[in-house]
Motif scaffolding. Sequence first.
Motif, PDB file in Angstrom:
ATOM      1  N   GLU A   1      -1.667   9.472  -9.288  1.00  0.00           N
ATOM      2  CA  GLU A   1      -2.516   9.802  -8.091  1.00  0.00           C
ATOM      3  C   GLU A   1      -1.717  11.058  -7.262  1.00  0.00           C
ATOM      4  O   GLU A   1      -0.678  11.284  -7.452  1.00  0.00           O
TER       5      GLU A   1
ATOM      6  N   LYS B   1       0.660  -1.062  -0.038  1.00  0.00           N
ATOM      7  CA  LYS B   1      -0.167   0.056   0.003  1.00  0.00           C
ATOM      8  C   LYS B   1       1.023   1.286   0.067  1.00  0.00           C
ATOM      9  O   LYS B   1       0.712   2.209  -0.969  1.00  0.00           O
ATOM     10  N   LEU B   2       1.833   1.195   1.019  1.00  0.00           N
ATOM     11  CA  LEU B   2       2.696   2.529   1.044  1.00  0.00           C
ATOM     12  C   LEU B   2       3.535   2.789  -0.254  1.00  0.00           C
ATOM     13  O   LEU B   2       3.606   3.637  -0.942  1.00  0.00           O
TER      14      LEU B   2
ATOM     15  N   ASN C   1       2.953   1.582  -3.333  1.00  0.00           N
ATOM     16  CA  ASN C   1       1.915   1.861  -4.433  1.00  0.00           C
ATOM     17  C   ASN C   1       1.732   3.374  -4.239  1.00  0.00           C
ATOM     18  O   ASN C   1       1.668   4.132  -5.306  1.00  0.00           O
ATOM     19  N   GLN C   2       1.613   4.208  -3.077  1.00  0.00           N
ATOM     20  CA  GLN C   2       1.241   5.404  -2.949  1.00  0.00           C
ATOM     21  C   GLN C   2       2.416   6.362  -3.435  1.00  0.00           C
ATOM     22  O   GLN C   2       2.190   7.235  -4.115  1.00  0.00           O
ATOM     23  N   TYR C   3       3.562   5.755  -3.049  1.00  0.00           N
ATOM     24  CA  TYR C   3       4.933   6.524  -3.478  1.00  0.00           C
ATOM     25  C   TYR C   3       4.935   6.663  -4.875  1.00  0.00           C
ATOM     26  O   TYR C   3       5.314   7.599  -5.645  1.00  0.00           O
TER      27      TYR C   3
ATOM     28  N   ASN D   1       2.746   5.664  -7.167  1.00  0.00           N
ATOM     29  CA  ASN D   1       1.789   6.649  -7.955  1.00  0.00           C
ATOM     30  C   ASN D   1       1.810   8.162  -7.846  1.00  0.00           C
ATOM     31  O   ASN D   1       1.521   8.833  -9.051  1.00  0.00           O
ATOM     32  N   CYS D   2       2.374   8.730  -6.774  1.00  0.00           N
ATOM     33  CA  CYS D   2       2.807   9.880  -6.470  1.00  0.00           C
ATOM     34  C   CYS D   2       3.827  10.285  -7.575  1.00  0.00           C
ATOM     35  O   CYS D   2       3.860  11.185  -8.464  1.00  0.00           O
TER      36      CYS D   2
ATOM     37  N   CYS E   1       0.120  13.065  -4.353  1.00  0.00           N
ATOM     38  CA  CYS E   1       1.182  12.799  -3.320  1.00  0.00           C
ATOM     39  C   CYS E   1       0.255  12.695  -1.760  1.00  0.00           C
ATOM     40  O   CYS E   1      -0.344  14.156  -1.530  1.00  0.00           O
ATOM     41  N   LEU E   2       0.218  11.815  -1.046  1.00  0.00           N
ATOM     42  CA  LEU E   2      -0.425  11.931   0.228  1.00  0.00           C
ATOM     43  C   LEU E   2       0.569  12.293   1.231  1.00  0.00           C
ATOM     44  O   LEU E   2      -0.153  12.804   2.350  1.00  0.00           O
ATOM     45  N   THR E   3       1.854  12.702   1.074  1.00  0.00           N
ATOM     46  CA  THR E   3       2.623  12.954   2.253  1.00  0.00           C
ATOM     47  C   THR E   3       3.534  13.889   1.517  1.00  0.00           C
ATOM     48  O   THR E   3       4.041  14.021   0.414  1.00  0.00           O
TER      49      THR E   3
END
Length: 119
Positions: A53, A40-41, A43-45, A47-48, A55-57
């Motif tokens: 997607e 999950k983490l 993929n967040q990075y 995708n950012c 950037c969440l952080t």
Amino acid sequence: MAQLNCIIILISIASCVLAEELYNDQYDHIDVNNILSNDKLRNQYINCYMETEPCLTADAKFFRDMASEAFQTKCKKCTEKQKEMMDTVVDWYAQNKPDEWQKIVAKSLEDMKKKNAGQ
């Protein structure tokens, strides 16, 4: 006296050339292995970075903003910790997700072409 002035000027120029500005080290404490081992983490990075997607952080945004240049320059402006982190990321993706790694490389090249065209 003129010779002394020349020496001082040469030393000043050399200092400017050698004093390469490094990337900010505020995120050097991030545990990149934890991110890579967490789907999950990770993929967040990624995708950012790929801009598919948001950037969440703040650290993901920082990585996105500096990564292409860091890849292309072999981390010329990286702190020692950032070099270690970049090596870890490169090795992990090359070994575990080679298809995604090729997309990262292609994005990096695209980003640098855009940056160079804008200068």
